[in-house]
Scaffold this active site. Structure first.
Site, PDB file in Angstrom:
ATOM      1  N   LYS A   1       5.730  -7.734   2.727  1.00 47.74           N
ATOM      2  CA  LYS A   1       5.427  -7.502   4.142  1.00 47.74           C
ATOM      3  C   LYS A   1       4.209  -8.368   4.516  1.00 47.74           C
ATOM      4  O   LYS A   1       3.284  -8.552   3.709  1.00 47.74           O
ATOM      5  CB  LYS A   1       5.120  -6.024   4.402  1.00 47.74           C
ATOM      6  CG  LYS A   1       6.331  -5.118   4.130  1.00 47.74           C
ATOM      7  CD  LYS A   1       6.235  -3.736   4.753  1.00 47.74           C
ATOM      8  CE  LYS A   1       5.026  -2.933   4.361  1.00 47.74           C
ATOM      9  NZ  LYS A   1       4.815  -2.791   2.906  1.00 47.74           N
TER      10      LYS A   1
ATOM     11  N   ASP B   1      -1.380  -8.369   0.807  1.00 47.27           N
ATOM     12  CA  ASP B   1      -0.089  -8.340   0.102  1.00 47.27           C
ATOM     13  C   ASP B   1       0.363  -9.756  -0.229  1.00 47.27           C
ATOM     14  O   ASP B   1       0.783 -10.047  -1.362  1.00 47.27           O
ATOM     15  CB  ASP B   1       0.995  -7.678   0.964  1.00 47.27           C
ATOM     16  CG  ASP B   1       0.860  -6.156   1.023  1.00 47.27           C
ATOM     17  OD1 ASP B   1      -0.246  -5.647   0.736  1.00 47.27           O
ATOM     18  OD2 ASP B   1       1.844  -5.485   1.360  1.00 47.27           O
TER      19      ASP B   1
ATOM     20  N   HIS C   1      -0.441   0.951   9.744  1.00 44.29           N
ATOM     21  CA  HIS C   1      -1.726   1.409   9.191  1.00 44.29           C
ATOM     22  C   HIS C   1      -2.646   1.828  10.323  1.00 44.29           C
ATOM     23  O   HIS C   1      -3.863   1.888  10.158  1.00 44.29           O
ATOM     24  CB  HIS C   1      -2.390   0.307   8.370  1.00 44.29           C
ATOM     25  CG  HIS C   1      -1.468  -0.360   7.410  1.00 44.29           C
ATOM     26  ND1 HIS C   1      -0.756  -1.485   7.736  1.00 44.29           N
ATOM     27  CD2 HIS C   1      -1.124  -0.028   6.143  1.00 44.29           C
ATOM     28  CE1 HIS C   1      -0.007  -1.841   6.697  1.00 44.29           C
ATOM     29  NE2 HIS C   1      -0.214  -0.980   5.720  1.00 44.29           N
TER      30      HIS C   1
ATOM     31  N   GLY D   1       0.830  -1.198   0.000  1.00 43.51           N
ATOM     32  CA  GLY D   1       0.000   0.000   0.000  1.00 43.51           C
ATOM     33  C   GLY D   1       0.867   1.251   0.000  1.00 43.51           C
ATOM     34  O   GLY D   1       1.992   1.224   0.484  1.00 43.51           O
ATOM     35  N   SER D   2       0.337   2.344  -0.549  1.00 44.87           N
ATOM     36  CA  SER D   2       1.061   3.617  -0.491  1.00 44.87           C
ATOM     37  C   SER D   2       0.848   4.264   0.882  1.00 44.87           C
ATOM     38  O   SER D   2       0.051   3.794   1.688  1.00 44.87           O
ATOM     39  CB  SER D   2       0.586   4.544  -1.608  1.00 44.87           C
ATOM     40  OG  SER D   2       0.936   3.992  -2.859  1.00 44.87           O
ATOM     41  N   GLY D   3       1.581   5.345   1.135  1.00 45.44           N
ATOM     42  CA  GLY D   3       1.468   6.037   2.411  1.00 45.44           C
ATOM     43  C   GLY D   3       2.618   5.735   3.358  1.00 45.44           C
ATOM     44  O   GLY D   3       2.647   6.239   4.482  1.00 45.44           O
ATOM     45  N   HIS D   4       3.566   4.887   2.881  1.00 49.72           N
ATOM     46  CA  HIS D   4       4.718   4.523   3.708  1.00 49.72           C
ATOM     47  C   HIS D   4       6.013   5.123   3.162  1.00 49.72           C
ATOM     48  O   HIS D   4       7.100   4.683   3.511  1.00 49.72           O
ATOM     49  CB  HIS D   4       4.859   3.000   3.781  1.00 49.72           C
ATOM     50  CG  HIS D   4       3.630   2.292   4.224  1.00 49.72           C
ATOM     51  ND1 HIS D   4       3.066   2.535   5.454  1.00 49.72           N
ATOM     52  CD2 HIS D   4       2.836   1.377   3.623  1.00 49.72           C
ATOM     53  CE1 HIS D   4       1.977   1.769   5.587  1.00 49.72           C
ATOM     54  NE2 HIS D   4       1.817   1.065   4.477  1.00 49.72           N
TER      55      HIS D   4
END
Lengths: 331, 331
Positions: B105, B110, B219, B54-57
């Site tokens: 991860k 994922d 998250h 996921g994006s945001g990391h």
């Protein structure tokens, strides 16, 4: 105040301890001072480079110490100029016989205290020269500044003078290239929220939930305008237009771009802003030689960003590309 | 919601555009995908390394693409697994004939989607192996995870397998060293505030003004405990003790340390925490070989941090020190 700290009045000392412990291969703490120096300092026959200022702007300035960049950084209390005696300690610690060069952001306290330290050092027989960085085009004069403020563009001054000094340039040559960078670098920032100085315990200013401030300083000094939050594209346009209005680009000129986060802005947002910055520069036929997107000169946990442009010539490109082993600016 | 964005539903696409525009010397965007690949990909006879999530990391994962690290990163929507077709595109783009290795991860989505992509790739004749990273010692099972979550320790997996692959190791050798890192890396995090997913428009959770959460996920998944904010020293002790309880250090063993900011935490605070982390490790006769303090695996603008320890042997030290030209992990 939500912070990972111990005593709010000891944050600078605690931070210095944690920095020195993190990177012993590169830096060392000068005992009983707030000065961090390059591990190998002083380096015989190399011009020593000293910068610094109030804390709260990390990785500036200690993150820029290392081969190819600074020799020392002096840390003041948060958002407070370091005292002349601390700057003097830094100068003495990095003097390798070729003189010491000071890179000072244009805040009245910084300029006074670094200049006083320079006089004291000269009285001890150390040759000292300086440059004053004033890249922020937002406002003339400000809370702590006469003239324009020095912000993220300072990092380009560190990089380029650092490379020049590393090549064995004389104090006069280092000063010349520093002045060239200062003449060709411009920045402007904006904020969505304020940072909180630990010892104060509350945010430095307040912006409403839908409000941003354009042209704000890295200590929360007033900018140009407070207004409703615009889109990333609008923000990019406003910053870039104001920066370019103060620069002299011709078709095909080359530039380095820095999109700098002020502390709490996710990298995602910096990249979104960068997309528009690159588009705008392409429209104006400015060739982007190299781009930097990260946190380079922060304001504690301020949400916001700044954009810096550096107009390049062949000399500046070569020095920008030269190796750097500074922890926060590895090339 | 105070963010520098355009359309909240287009943040990933806009971010990818800005990333690719920032670093054309190192990466390129695979058209019509959410995949970023190393500029030279595919590299003949080198094992291709793919990660993502996921994006945001950010800077995870695209910031770790480059010589000596990853060959591709697949970006899902914010905090959402990338789809198998996107992962497949990444695998195909980096396959240089020596096989492709996936670093995943441990989140259910994922794992499923990367494994499905692996099957599809194998059906096309590409040899694929994988490792699943589960370094977070805080909790067993979580909102999106069966078993332990994968967090900042993943960056050490990227670095070390990247170095191994760059040296020309086979797919099997890359897998072996990846498993060695996973067996020897542990992390735990804590938060003071929540990040805000742009499309949601409001914080993912709420913590009271004087509250922190220990063991939180990247998250915002539940951790171990919510309680009054402790001092940096107390936080360091709590994280380190829990991490060490799950590791097998003997006197004089060596470790790499990562103090990772989750997005909105000033570097100053990470260094303050690091001072205590180093002290605690010294007390336990663990020799710190190398320390990393920065934002490596964030959670949008979450205020908080994580601490990661990697137990080292000679092979891991050599691979950790090997050159990397990834934008966000230059060595």
């Amino acid at each position: 105040m939500k912070k990972i700290i111990n005593d709010p009045n000891q944050v600078v000392q605690d931070m210095i301890k944690g920095m020195a412990a993190a990177f012993p291969e590169c830096i060392k703490h000068l005992p009983e001072t707030t000065v961090i120096v390059r591990k190998e300092a002083p380096i015989h026959h190399k011009v020593g480079l000293v910068s610094g200022g109030g804390s709260g702007h990390e990785p500036a300035h200690a993150g820029y110490i290392g081969e190819g960049m600074l020799d020392a950084a002096v840390a003041g209390e948060v958002f407070t100029s370091p005292t002349p005696d601390q700057v003097l300690e830094a100068i003495k610690a990095v003097d390798g016989g070729a003189g010491v060069f000071l890179i000072i952001k244009n805040y009245t306290g910084d300029v006074l205290n670094f200049e006083m330290a320079a006089e004291l050092a000269e009285a001890e027989g150390i040759q000292v020269e300086k440059v004053i960085v004033n890249d922020d085009v937002a406002v003339e004069d400000s809370s702590f500044t006469s003239g324009r403020r020095g912000i993220a563009g300072t990092v380009f001054v560190h990089k380029i003078t650092g490379a020049k000094a590393e090549k064995g340039a004389s104090l006069e040559e280092v000063k010349q290239v520093a002045e060239k960078v200062v003449a060709n670098v411009r920045s402007m920032g904006m904020a969505l929220t304020s940072g909180t100085v630990p010892a104060a315990g509350k945010p430095g200013f307040q912006l409403a939930e839908n409000e941003m401030e354009i042209g704000i300083g890295i200590h929360g000094e007033p900018g140009i305008e407070r207004k409703d939050i615009g889109s990333a594209d609008e923000i990019a346009e406003e910053l870039i237009n104001k920066v370019l209005a103060d620069m002299n680009f011709s078709d095909g000129d080359e530039a380095a771009v820095m999109v700098n986060g002020l502390g709490a802005t996710p990298e995602m947002e910096l990249f979104i802003l960068n997309a528009k910055v690159q588009e705008l520069l392409a429209e104006k036929n400015i060739n982007v030689y190299k781009t930097f997107v990260d946190e380079y000169m922060t304001s504690l946990e301020m949400a916001g960003c700044s954009v810096t442009l550096l107009k390049l010539d062949d000399e500046l490109k070569e020095l920008l590309d030269a190796p750097s082993k500074a922890v926060s600016f590895k090339i």
